[in-house]
Design a protein around this motif. Sequence first.
Motif, PDB file in Angstrom:
ATOM      1  N   SER A 117      69.565 -29.620  24.393  1.00  0.00           N
ATOM      2  CA  SER A 117      69.258 -31.044  24.292  1.00  0.00           C
ATOM      3  C   SER A 117      69.540 -31.468  22.854  1.00  0.00           C
ATOM      4  CB  SER A 117      67.793 -31.313  24.650  1.00  0.00           C
ATOM      5  OG  SER A 117      67.475 -32.678  24.468  1.00  0.00           O
TER       6      SER A 117
ATOM      7  N   SER B 234      72.105 -36.102  24.499  1.00  0.00           N
ATOM      8  CA  SER B 234      72.716 -35.390  25.612  1.00  0.00           C
ATOM      9  C   SER B 234      71.881 -34.170  25.949  1.00  0.00           C
ATOM     10  CB  SER B 234      74.145 -34.959  25.266  1.00  0.00           C
ATOM     11  OG  SER B 234      74.131 -34.000  24.214  1.00  0.00           O
TER      12      SER B 234
ATOM     13  N   GLY C 138      71.976 -30.607  28.867  1.00  0.00           N
ATOM     14  CA  GLY C 138      72.666 -29.927  29.946  1.00  0.00           C
ATOM     15  C   GLY C 138      72.408 -28.441  29.908  1.00  0.00           C
TER      16      GLY C 138
ATOM     17  N   ASP D 295      74.900 -31.519  33.643  1.00  0.00           N
ATOM     18  CA  ASP D 295      74.041 -32.350  32.794  1.00  0.00           C
ATOM     19  C   ASP D 295      72.826 -32.844  33.577  1.00  0.00           C
ATOM     20  OD1 ASP D 295      75.176 -34.212  34.470  1.00  0.00           O
ATOM     21  OD2 ASP D 295      76.153 -35.374  32.890  1.00  0.00           O
TER      22      ASP D 295
ATOM     23  N   GLN E 167      78.710 -26.985  27.353  1.00  0.00           N
ATOM     24  CA  GLN E 167      79.916 -27.069  28.162  1.00  0.00           C
ATOM     25  C   GLN E 167      80.911 -25.944  27.888  1.00  0.00           C
ATOM     26  OE1 GLN E 167      81.613 -31.015  27.961  1.00  0.00           O
ATOM     27  NE2 GLN E 167      79.631 -32.022  28.116  1.00  0.00           N
TER      28      GLN E 167
END
Length: 483
Positions: free
Chosen positions: A45, A66, A68, A85, A356
């Motif tokens: 986070s 953001s 995820g 996410d 990611q």
Amino acid sequence: MAQSQSGNHKQYFFDKFGLTERVLERCLGEALSAGGDYADLYFESVASTSIGLDESLVKSASHGVSAGCGIRVVSGERTGYAYTDNLSADRLLHAAKTAALIASGPAKQPVVGFKETVAAPSLYPAPAFDMDTDLSAKLDLVTRADRTARAFDTRVTQVRAGYSDELRRILIAASDGTFASDTQPLARLNVFVLAKEADRTSKGTSGGGGRVEIDFFQTEKTPEHFAREAARQAILQLGAIAAPAGEMEVVLGPGWPGVLLHEAVGHGLEADFNRKKTSAFAGLIGRSVASSKVTVVDNGTMPGRRGSLHVDDEGSATQETVLIENGILKGYLSDKLSARLMNMPHTGNGRRESYQQIPMPRMTNTYMLAGEDAPEDIIRSVKRGLYAVNFGGGSVDITSGKFVFSASEAYLIEDGKVTAPVRDATLIGNGPEALKYVSMVGNDLALDEGVGTCGKDGQSVPVGVGMPTIKLDRMTVGGTGSR
């Protein structure tokens, strides 16, 4: 479960996203449902802010949040990876099932009951609040930098100043029982200055920061400090002469010139390149790769430094790793995968840009240890050569070890004295060969101000570099002037 400094931060994910250890165990079970040797979950986070000032006006300002999770399954040398996410249990289980497609075989049962990573003492603050609480204070920093740089000299024609920070929270759970969490602040202030005189223009840059809070820029390194340094460089270059070309003695200054070490040597000592035998250092452990005066370490445990971490992005505690000791190659920087496949020690250098991407071996703070020579004696020993103090861009070919670097601030050394500043100097060499010509190592080790960002395979991570003043008896200098 053992308690650790970094582990205190896991509750954030449990409270905000409704995670539980049972959910983590179920996800790992799904990840290994088709076989596989290992699986891990990386939750992240991030809250970030940035402000950019140009022409004394705010030209950009942003704030982002953001979150995820990346789920990895390793089967032999193959890696399956999926990310989401959406941190609901259903989406996490779906991502785990997707990552599992890489494997084939009977399901493997993950460890039930995690063992929390015991990390080093606190290396940086863990703010209890989001770092976007006072935008006015951050705007004041860039405004002060702009004002100071413009006041430095009437030849300063353009100033750009930027401030950015982020607060990154991570949680890692793995099938080998790893369980770790951390809260990682990061802040940076940059100043760019353009100067002009007659038909000549020049530029200067400066900046710094680290795993610090905004108070660092009020008490440690102020906007005025960085602004004056950037302006000084720009004005200096207005009077610089063309750099000489050819092979000569070269002295590298302390601190940021360690970026040459980072690129020319550091990347070549990352384990994945050596496992694939694409590094110029592959197979050279135990052999001489540098002068006996050279010792190089990677150290992720330095308080406040930009490249420091309590735990890496695989949940392993970071450490100090000796790479080259008295000229002898001692080892490589590894992540869990490389350590297992190469049957070598795991150094806690598994890093990734975000949830990611998969982790890979990466540097933290990489630097050469101090020697016994006085910097002034090093300069005095040079009949005619180049003194490189700051570097701009550069590139290295990992396989051959060849590198090219541009010096943004450099001077001639004539009869043991630093004389005229030069422009457009480039240093050209080969990593495994260049360090063999180190004949003097200064007692003035310094690390950079805190601006380093390292790129590899499309991923960027913050790093630190450093070195003392060193002398290389031979190096090729590219330039347009005469010797």
